[in-house]
Design a protein around this motif. Sequence first.
Motif, short mmCIF file in Angstrom:
data_model
loop_
_atom_site.label_atom_id
_atom_site.label_comp_id
_atom_site.label_asym_id
_atom_site.label_seq_id
_atom_site.Cartn_x
_atom_site.Cartn_y
_atom_site.Cartn_z
N CYS A 92 -29.45 12.36 88.21
CA CYS A 92 -28.51 12.57 89.32
C CYS A 92 -29.23 13.14 90.55
O CYS A 92 -29.86 14.20 90.46
CB CYS A 92 -27.40 13.54 88.88
N TYR A 102 -27.97 14.57 93.04
CA TYR A 102 -27.35 15.84 93.49
C TYR A 102 -27.84 17.00 92.62
O TYR A 102 -28.05 18.10 93.12
CB TYR A 102 -25.82 15.71 93.47
N ARG A 109 -31.23 17.87 93.89
CA ARG A 109 -31.23 18.76 95.07
C ARG A 109 -31.33 20.22 94.62
O ARG A 109 -32.16 20.98 95.10
CB ARG A 109 -29.89 18.61 95.82
N LEU A 136 -22.10 11.55 81.62
CA LEU A 136 -21.01 11.44 82.61
C LEU A 136 -20.08 10.26 82.35
O LEU A 136 -18.99 10.18 82.92
CB LEU A 136 -21.59 11.36 84.03
N LYS A 158 -17.48 12.26 79.35
CA LYS A 158 -17.57 13.70 79.62
C LYS A 158 -16.86 14.53 78.55
O LYS A 158 -15.69 14.26 78.24
CB LYS A 158 -16.93 14.02 80.97
N LYS A 165 -17.88 16.60 88.11
CA LYS A 165 -19.20 16.17 88.60
C LYS A 165 -20.26 17.21 88.31
O LYS A 165 -19.97 18.40 88.20
CB LYS A 165 -19.14 15.93 90.12
N PRO A 193 -24.00 18.69 89.97
CA PRO A 193 -24.34 19.89 89.22
C PRO A 193 -23.23 20.94 89.20
O PRO A 193 -22.40 21.01 90.11
CB PRO A 193 -25.54 20.45 90.00
#
Length: 257
Positions: A33, A35, A38, A57, A60, A72, A74
């Motif tokens: 992912c 994100y 990041r 995902l 879940k 979602k 993180p």
Amino acid sequence: MAAMSNLRHLKRGEVGPPPPAQDVLRVYGMKFCPYVQRLKLVLTAKGIEHETVNINLAKKPKWFLAKNPRGKVPVIEKNGEILYESDITSEYVDEVYPGRRLRTSDPFRRAKEMIALGDFTESMSGIYGFIQTSNDKKQNTHLIQARKGFAKFDKILQTNAHRYLCGNQPGMTDYMIWPHLERIGATRPEILALYPAIQVYFGRMGEDDAVKACRHSDELHRQFIDGYKSRNWVYDLGTVEEYRFVSSTGGKLKSKM
Ligand SMILES: N[C@@H](CCC(=O)N[C@@H](CS)C(=O)NCC(=O)O)C(=O)O
């Protein structure tokens, strides 16, 4: 503290991990992912110890949805408190943990960075649309959208006085942008080649220690995106490690994370 954790992705029906031990920061993530990456870049750049739990995902677990109703990653958890969203969690850990401050303090420069991030983000839905389809007509529409944002971002980089957007070392905005650039570089390098300043920036970011620590090989990215294209999400690609829970009711999650 492996940067992009290789731990298996837990799915619906599997027992959740015990809560993190006192004062331990836990990240709920997914290995591919952008994100999550990041946040991992920020944690790595600042040398913040943490553990990771990876989530499937496509299936879940209910206990994960209870932590983040948006579903979602993180997500971060520490001492019973939870936060989510890549920008929010990254800003939070930057502020509360010691180490190099990644957010630019000068308000004007910070505002300019936000404009650059906005221009870059404009091209993202185009890029991911382009990467994920094999249909020529659709690819073209996505590419037109992607190019608009890239052209603006390239111009900003051309006139940027520093090596990175945030100065002479990568900072928060650079780390918010990099995961997307990494994926474009891995799958569609010919797009980057159209923008000379973006290409130079890409090379410089690739030299950063946090970027190196959190980076996947181009081949691994391509494998994951191929699954994505065929709607067959395979998260446990490459090296996969197993969890070792000390107990199901509490205590430390024992693993190399
Ligand atoms: N706005 C969110 C986006 C995060 C996001 O889209 N994560 C994806 C994985 S790359 C996800 O969790 N998808 C699951 C879903 O949408 O159901 C952020 O910045 O953290």
